[in-house]
Design a protein around this motif. Sequence first.
Motif, PDB file in Angstrom:
ATOM      1  N   LEU A  48       7.455 -40.502   3.827  1.00 28.84           N
ATOM      2  CA  LEU A  48       6.771 -40.560   2.544  1.00 28.84           C
ATOM      3  C   LEU A  48       6.949 -41.915   1.862  1.00 28.84           C
ATOM      4  CD1 LEU A  48       7.939 -37.106   1.154  1.00 28.84           C
ATOM      5  CD2 LEU A  48       5.916 -37.607   2.502  1.00 28.84           C
ATOM      6  N   LYS A  49       6.025 -42.215   0.952  1.00 22.15           N
ATOM      7  CA  LYS A  49       6.180 -43.401   0.115  1.00 22.15           C
ATOM      8  C   LYS A  49       7.078 -43.005  -1.060  1.00 22.15           C
ATOM      9  CE  LYS A  49       1.672 -45.285   1.361  1.00 22.15           C
ATOM     10  NZ  LYS A  49       0.305 -45.648   0.900  1.00 22.15           N
ATOM     11  N   LYS A  50       8.367 -43.228  -0.881  1.00 18.42           N
ATOM     12  CA  LYS A  50       9.327 -42.778  -1.887  1.00 18.42           C
ATOM     13  C   LYS A  50       9.387 -43.786  -3.040  1.00 18.42           C
ATOM     14  CE  LYS A  50      12.180 -40.602   1.687  1.00 18.42           C
ATOM     15  NZ  LYS A  50      11.373 -41.078   2.835  1.00 18.42           N
ATOM     16  N   THR A  99       1.485 -35.131 -12.018  1.00 22.12           N
ATOM     17  CA  THR A  99       1.027 -36.416 -11.509  1.00 22.12           C
ATOM     18  C   THR A  99       1.080 -36.350  -9.986  1.00 22.12           C
ATOM     19  OG1 THR A  99       1.838 -37.633 -13.440  1.00 22.12           O
ATOM     20  CG2 THR A  99       1.464 -38.903 -11.418  1.00 22.12           C
ATOM     21  N   PHE A 100      -0.021 -36.707  -9.335  1.00 22.58           N
ATOM     22  CA  PHE A 100      -0.109 -36.615  -7.880  1.00 22.58           C
ATOM     23  C   PHE A 100      -0.471 -37.982  -7.314  1.00 22.58           C
ATOM     24  CE2 PHE A 100      -2.636 -34.638  -4.120  1.00 22.58           C
ATOM     25  CZ  PHE A 100      -1.542 -34.759  -3.280  1.00 22.58           C
ATOM     26  N   VAL A 101       0.280 -38.418  -6.305  1.00 19.82           N
ATOM     27  CA  VAL A 101      -0.007 -39.670  -5.599  1.00 19.82           C
ATOM     28  C   VAL A 101      -0.395 -39.290  -4.170  1.00 19.82           C
ATOM     29  CG1 VAL A 101       0.836 -41.976  -5.052  1.00 19.82           C
ATOM     30  CG2 VAL A 101       1.785 -40.752  -7.019  1.00 19.82           C
ATOM     31  N   PRO A 102      -1.685 -39.059  -3.885  1.00 14.92           N
ATOM     32  CA  PRO A 102      -2.106 -38.478  -2.608  1.00 14.92           C
ATOM     33  C   PRO A 102      -2.281 -39.477  -1.473  1.00 14.92           C
ATOM     34  CG  PRO A 102      -4.004 -38.754  -4.012  1.00 14.92           C
ATOM     35  CD  PRO A 102      -2.811 -39.215  -4.814  1.00 14.92           C
ATOM     36  N   GLY A 103      -2.307 -40.762  -1.793  1.00 15.32           N
ATOM     37  CA  GLY A 103      -2.706 -41.796  -0.830  1.00 15.32           C
ATOM     38  C   GLY A 103      -3.977 -42.432  -1.345  1.00 15.32           C
ATOM     39  N   ASP A 104      -4.065 -43.751  -1.289  1.00 21.36           N
ATOM     40  CA  ASP A 104      -5.138 -44.474  -1.980  1.00 21.36           C
ATOM     41  C   ASP A 104      -6.541 -44.056  -1.537  1.00 21.36           C
ATOM     42  OD1 ASP A 104      -3.133 -45.743  -3.296  1.00 21.36           O
ATOM     43  OD2 ASP A 104      -3.513 -47.749  -2.498  1.00 21.36           O
ATOM     44  N   LEU A 120      -2.819 -40.948  -9.221  1.00 23.87           N
ATOM     45  CA  LEU A 120      -2.476 -42.368  -9.252  1.00 23.87           C
ATOM     46  C   LEU A 120      -2.521 -42.994  -7.868  1.00 23.87           C
ATOM     47  CD1 LEU A 120       0.618 -42.418 -11.652  1.00 23.87           C
ATOM     48  CD2 LEU A 120      -1.795 -42.789 -12.228  1.00 23.87           C
ATOM     49  N   THR A 121      -2.897 -44.275  -7.827  1.00 20.00           N
ATOM     50  CA  THR A 121      -2.783 -45.055  -6.609  1.00 20.00           C
ATOM     51  C   THR A 121      -1.324 -45.481  -6.430  1.00 20.00           C
ATOM     52  OG1 THR A 121      -3.161 -47.160  -7.727  1.00 20.00           O
ATOM     53  CG2 THR A 121      -5.113 -45.969  -6.939  1.00 20.00           C
ATOM     54  N   HIS A 122      -1.023 -46.009  -5.255  1.00 16.92           N
ATOM     55  CA  HIS A 122       0.332 -46.478  -4.978  1.00 16.92           C
ATOM     56  C   HIS A 122       0.724 -47.579  -5.959  1.00 16.92           C
ATOM     57  CE1 HIS A 122       3.434 -48.861  -2.826  1.00 16.92           C
ATOM     58  NE2 HIS A 122       3.830 -47.678  -2.416  1.00 16.92           N
ATOM     59  N   SER A 123      -0.157 -48.543  -6.201  1.00 22.43           N
ATOM     60  CA  SER A 123       0.174 -49.648  -7.103  1.00 22.43           C
ATOM     61  C   SER A 123       0.336 -49.173  -8.541  1.00 22.43           C
ATOM     62  CB  SER A 123      -0.894 -50.748  -7.029  1.00 22.43           C
ATOM     63  OG  SER A 123      -2.170 -50.236  -7.381  1.00 22.43           O
ATOM     64  N   MET A 125       1.439 -46.264  -9.418  1.00 23.84           N
ATOM     65  CA  MET A 125       2.702 -45.544  -9.466  1.00 23.84           C
ATOM     66  C   MET A 125       3.884 -46.498  -9.594  1.00 23.84           C
ATOM     67  SD  MET A 125       3.976 -42.565  -9.610  1.00 23.84           S
ATOM     68  CE  MET A 125       5.732 -42.509  -9.996  1.00 23.84           C
ATOM     69  N   LEU A 126       3.747 -47.688  -9.041  1.00 25.54           N
ATOM     70  CA  LEU A 126       4.836 -48.669  -9.101  1.00 25.54           C
ATOM     71  C   LEU A 126       5.134 -49.138 -10.524  1.00 25.54           C
ATOM     72  CD1 LEU A 126       4.067 -50.854  -5.948  1.00 25.54           C
ATOM     73  CD2 LEU A 126       5.849 -49.119  -6.214  1.00 25.54           C
ATOM     74  N   THR A 127       4.211 -48.892 -11.444  1.00 28.42           N
ATOM     75  CA  THR A 127       4.438 -49.277 -12.840  1.00 28.42           C
ATOM     76  C   THR A 127       5.181 -48.198 -13.620  1.00 28.42           C
ATOM     77  OG1 THR A 127       2.339 -48.345 -13.659  1.00 28.42           O
ATOM     78  CG2 THR A 127       2.285 -50.595 -12.768  1.00 28.42           C
ATOM     79  N   ARG A 128       5.396 -47.038 -13.015  1.00 23.31           N
ATOM     80  CA  ARG A 128       6.060 -45.930 -13.687  1.00 23.31           C
ATOM     81  C   ARG A 128       7.567 -45.973 -13.464  1.00 23.31           C
ATOM     82  NH1 ARG A 128       2.688 -41.820 -15.341  1.00 23.31           N
ATOM     83  NH2 ARG A 128       0.626 -42.690 -15.727  1.00 23.31           N
ATOM     84  N   GLN A 129       8.276 -45.317 -14.385  1.00 25.18           N
ATOM     85  CA  GLN A 129       9.727 -45.221 -14.315  1.00 25.18           C
ATOM     86  C   GLN A 129      10.141 -43.779 -14.047  1.00 25.18           C
ATOM     87  OE1 GLN A 129      11.444 -48.105 -14.548  1.00 25.18           O
ATOM     88  NE2 GLN A 129       9.453 -49.117 -14.847  1.00 25.18           N
TER      89      GLN A 129
END
Length: 342
Positions: A48-50, A99-104, A120-123, A125-129
Motif C-alpha cells: 500500500l501507499k502508506k 476520506t478515500f485514496v483509491p489510486g489516481d 483524494l489523489t496521492h499528491s 493526500m501528501l498535504t494532509r497530517q
Amino acid sequence: DFRAAWSTFCWNLSIGFLRQGLLDKGWSLYDHGLRVAAAGQQKYQRSLKKFFTSSQLKIWDGNCSSDFKLLIVGEQGIGDSMMFGTLIPQLTNFNMKITFVPGDRLVEIYKRSFKDIEILTHSEMLTRQAEDFDAQIPAGTLPRLLCSGQTGYLRSNEYLKADISKTKAFREELLRLTGKKFLVGISWSGGGKKERVPKKSVDLRLMASELLRCEGGIVSLQYGNTKKVIDLVNEKLDTNIICREDVNPLQDMDTWLSLVDACDVVLTVANTTVHGSCGLGKETYVVLTELADWRWIKEKEGSSYWYPSARVKQIGTDKKWKTKIGECVDEINAKFCSSRSC
C-alpha cells in the motif's frame, strides 16, 4: 526469521480459506499480506501507499464516535481497490466523515460515484497530517469488519457512475458502426504476474469464433495495445470487433468506464474489466480457469459474492473454453434478442 515465516504461513492460509469460500477465516488472516514479501517491483503482497504509520495514526477497529474521521487507503492494484471499494457505501451507516485514496486513475470515477465522501489523489493526500483523521484502514481490511460469511458485500447492482455524456456518444457511434441493436463488450486477457497471464487468458480467436453466433455488436474493452491482434482476427474470421485505440484504461480509466457503460452486456475473463462492468451493474459473464485466484470461490458457478450482476462460468481442469463461452453466447442471445427483436 520466525515472524516473517509466520506471516507467510498465515497469508497462504488466508488465500486458501478465501478460495474455498471460508471467508471469515480468510479475512481474519488477510492482513498478514501487508508483511509478506513479494517478487518483482511490488515489495509486499499487499503493498500500500502508506501515508502514516500505525503509531502516527491508529488502525480502525470498527468503532467510532460522533463526527469520526476515517482515512481509507486503496490497495496496491486498481482491481483490488475497486473490489474492496464496493464496501465503502456500507460505511454511510456510521456517523463519520470518510476520506478515500483509491489510486489516481480512479479519482474522477469515485468523485462522481461517491458524492458524500472525500476522494483524494496521492499528491493531495501528501498535504494532509495525521491529526486530520481519527483512524486509518487499508481497503482490504474492511471485509473483516463489515462482512460475515458470504453476506455483507455489494448490496446493490450499481455503485459506480460513468460520465453520461461520453457513454451516450460511445453508444450512438458503436451501434452505428456495428449495425446491431445491442452491444457486447469483451475482454480476453487476464492480469497479474507475467507467468500467470497466459493461464488466466483465452485466445481471442477462440472467443471470436463463438461470438460469430452472437447477434450483438462486439466491442473490445481489453486494456493494452490490441489493435493488431483484433485486426488479424477480424480478417481471419470475418468478424467485426470494434477497437477504440483512443481509449486506454492504463491512462484514462474514466473514459474507459464510459465505453464499458455503452455496452449492454460484458463477456470477460477475470481481470479489471469485471470490476468496472459489475460496478456499473452490467450483466457480466466471467469465464474462469482452474487457476482463478482467491476472489472467486473454487468450483462455484453462477454468482459472485462480490457482485450481484456477475454470471460466473468455471472451465475446470478440462480447459473447455469453447463450451463455456458458447454457453455465454447462447444466454446473451436468448436474453437480448428476445427484448430487442434481433
